[in-house]
Scaffold this motif. Structure first.
Motif, PDB file in Angstrom:
ATOM      1  N   PRO A  35       0.832  -1.204   0.000  1.00  0.00           N
ATOM      2  CA  PRO A  35       0.000   0.000   0.000  1.00  0.00           C
ATOM      3  C   PRO A  35       0.867   1.255   0.000  1.00  0.00           C
ATOM      4  O   PRO A  35       1.926   1.287   0.626  1.00  0.00           O
ATOM      5  CB  PRO A  35      -0.811  -0.112   1.284  1.00  0.00           C
ATOM      6  N   GLY A  36       0.425   2.255  -0.722  1.00  0.00           N
ATOM      7  CA  GLY A  36       1.156   3.509  -0.773  1.00  0.00           C
ATOM      8  C   GLY A  36       0.967   4.308   0.508  1.00  0.00           C
ATOM      9  O   GLY A  36      -0.061   4.239   1.164  1.00  0.00           O
ATOM     10  N   GLN A  42      -0.187  15.240   0.891  1.00  0.00           N
ATOM     11  CA  GLN A  42      -1.337  14.470   0.419  1.00  0.00           C
ATOM     12  C   GLN A  42      -2.272  14.136   1.581  1.00  0.00           C
ATOM     13  O   GLN A  42      -3.490  14.200   1.442  1.00  0.00           O
ATOM     14  CB  GLN A  42      -0.879  13.186  -0.275  1.00  0.00           C
ATOM     15  N   ALA A  43      -1.698  13.786   2.722  1.00  0.00           N
ATOM     16  CA  ALA A  43      -2.513  13.464   3.900  1.00  0.00           C
ATOM     17  C   ALA A  43      -3.298  14.685   4.358  1.00  0.00           C
ATOM     18  O   ALA A  43      -4.486  14.577   4.693  1.00  0.00           O
ATOM     19  CB  ALA A  43      -1.620  12.930   5.022  1.00  0.00           C
ATOM     20  N   ALA A  44      -2.645  15.861   4.369  1.00  0.00           N
ATOM     21  CA  ALA A  44      -3.335  17.089   4.771  1.00  0.00           C
ATOM     22  C   ALA A  44      -4.447  17.428   3.795  1.00  0.00           C
ATOM     23  O   ALA A  44      -5.552  17.828   4.210  1.00  0.00           O
ATOM     24  CB  ALA A  44      -2.333  18.236   4.859  1.00  0.00           C
ATOM     25  N   ALA A  45      -4.208  17.264   2.513  1.00  0.00           N
ATOM     26  CA  ALA A  45      -5.231  17.545   1.511  1.00  0.00           C
ATOM     27  C   ALA A  45      -6.423  16.595   1.653  1.00  0.00           C
ATOM     28  O   ALA A  45      -7.582  17.014   1.543  1.00  0.00           O
ATOM     29  CB  ALA A  45      -4.645  17.454   0.111  1.00  0.00           C
ATOM     30  N   ALA A  46      -6.158  15.320   1.908  1.00  0.00           N
ATOM     31  CA  ALA A  46      -7.232  14.356   2.075  1.00  0.00           C
ATOM     32  C   ALA A  46      -8.046  14.670   3.324  1.00  0.00           C
ATOM     33  O   ALA A  46      -9.276  14.586   3.316  1.00  0.00           O
ATOM     34  CB  ALA A  46      -6.668  12.936   2.149  1.00  0.00           C
TER      35      ALA A  46
END
Length: 52
Positions: A35-36, A42-46
């Motif tokens: 898994p990536g 990216q985590a903050a954007a999600a």
């Protein structure tokens, strides 16, 4: 496999032809998918998208 049960019960009545897994000749080429892990950006954007 299952001793022919898959052919008589599942495949034959529906005309299906499928294979689960890799043929033995291709086994050496198999690499499990890992898994990536998202970058911090990216985590903050999600997380921001989940809040809106």
């Amino acid at each position: 496999m299952t001793g022919g049960t898959d052919t008589t019960v599942t495949r034959a009545p529906y005309g299906l032809d499928f294979h689960l897994g890799l043929p033995e000749a291709l086994e050496p080429r198999h690499v499990p998918i890992r898994p990536g892990v998202p970058t911090p950006e990216q985590a903050a954007a999600a997380e921001a998208a989940d809040r809106s």
